[in-house]
Each structure stands twice: as C-alpha cells, then as structure tokens.
Design a protein around this motif. Structure first.
Motif, PDB file in Angstrom:
ATOM      1  N   GLN A   7      45.090 -38.496  59.289  1.00 50.37           N
ATOM      2  CA  GLN A   7      43.550 -37.965  59.397  1.00 50.37           C
ATOM      3  C   GLN A   7      43.369 -36.824  58.394  1.00 50.37           C
ATOM      4  N   ARG A   8      44.246 -35.900  58.028  1.00 53.79           N
ATOM      5  CA  ARG A   8      43.991 -34.981  57.497  1.00 53.79           C
ATOM      6  C   ARG A   8      44.252 -35.002  56.013  1.00 53.79           C
ATOM      7  N   ASN A   9      45.126 -35.985  55.632  1.00 54.18           N
ATOM      8  CA  ASN A   9      45.284 -36.194  54.054  1.00 54.18           C
ATOM      9  C   ASN A   9      45.407 -37.521  53.632  1.00 54.18           C
ATOM     10  N   GLN A  82      37.705 -45.414  55.966  1.00 61.50           N
ATOM     11  CA  GLN A  82      36.427 -44.686  56.314  1.00 61.50           C
ATOM     12  C   GLN A  82      36.746 -43.471  56.065  1.00 61.50           C
ATOM     13  N   LYS A  83      37.745 -42.768  56.512  1.00 57.58           N
ATOM     14  CA  LYS A  83      38.253 -41.279  56.562  1.00 57.58           C
ATOM     15  C   LYS A  83      38.304 -40.906  54.964  1.00 57.58           C
ATOM     16  N   TYR A  89      37.066 -38.857  48.946  1.00 62.60           N
ATOM     17  CA  TYR A  89      37.882 -39.551  47.950  1.00 62.60           C
ATOM     18  C   TYR A  89      39.016 -38.729  47.289  1.00 62.60           C
ATOM     19  N   ILE A  90      39.791 -38.285  48.099  1.00 61.89           N
ATOM     20  CA  ILE A  90      41.103 -37.682  47.652  1.00 61.89           C
ATOM     21  C   ILE A  90      41.789 -38.534  46.864  1.00 61.89           C
ATOM     22  N   ARG A  91      42.310 -38.170  45.499  1.00 62.81           N
ATOM     23  CA  ARG A  91      43.067 -38.922  44.678  1.00 62.81           C
ATOM     24  C   ARG A  91      44.546 -39.093  45.005  1.00 62.81           C
ATOM     25  N   ASN A  92      45.235 -37.829  45.097  1.00 64.61           N
ATOM     26  CA  ASN A  92      46.533 -38.007  45.461  1.00 64.61           C
ATOM     27  C   ASN A  92      46.974 -36.449  46.051  1.00 64.61           C
TER      28      ASN A  92
END
Length: 92
Positions: A7-9, A82-83, A89-92
C-alpha cells in the motif's frame, strides 16, 4: 501478492510491470501495436493508459471485460493497480 503489503510503496518496476506483463502486455494484446490502441508494455504506456482501462479491468457495467477470454483479475491485483494510479505512478 498482498495489497496491504504494497500500500505505501507500489512501484512500476517492482510490482505493476509484473501484473501488466502477465495479464495485459502479452503478444497480440496490449504490447507493440496494441489491441484497442492501449499499450501496457512500458512504464510510459502504462502510465498513459492504465487509468482509462480500469473500468475494463474491474469488469464494470458497459465496459469490455479485460483480460479478454480469461477470468477477472484477483481483487488484490486490481487494488494494487489502482493504488499505483492513486499514488501518482511511482516508477521504482
């Protein structure tokens, strides 16, 4: 894959790409010259297109159910996608 675990990352390279590559960005579907014009085989294409495909992935009324010809994705996997959208849209 536990949704709460990520959920966080939730990141594209670590989680999202695996889900999309296994279920969407497959030969003849959403890669290269994609079906329906939506590609999911790169970070850029997933970021651009995934939010528009979520009604299909969730099998919402009036949407074309995806992935095609197979069962709906597990609720946990849908939640992870969805998260990722919700977290910008965090890549890495």
């Amino acid at each position: 894959v536990s949704q709460s675990r990520y959920q966080r990352n939730i990141v594209y390279d670590g989680v999202v790409a695996q889900i999309l590559n296994a279920n969407c960005a497959t030969p003849g579907c959403h890669t290269g010259d994609p079906a329906g014009g939506f590609a999911f085989d790169t970070y850029e294409s997933a970021r651009e297109n995934l939010q528009f495909a979520m009604p299909n992935i969730r099998h919402e009324e009036g949407a074309i159910p995806m992935p095609k010809y197979v069962a709906k994705l597990d609720t946990c996997l849908i939640g992870i996608l969805q998260k990722w959208i919700d977290n910008n849209y965090i890549r890495n």
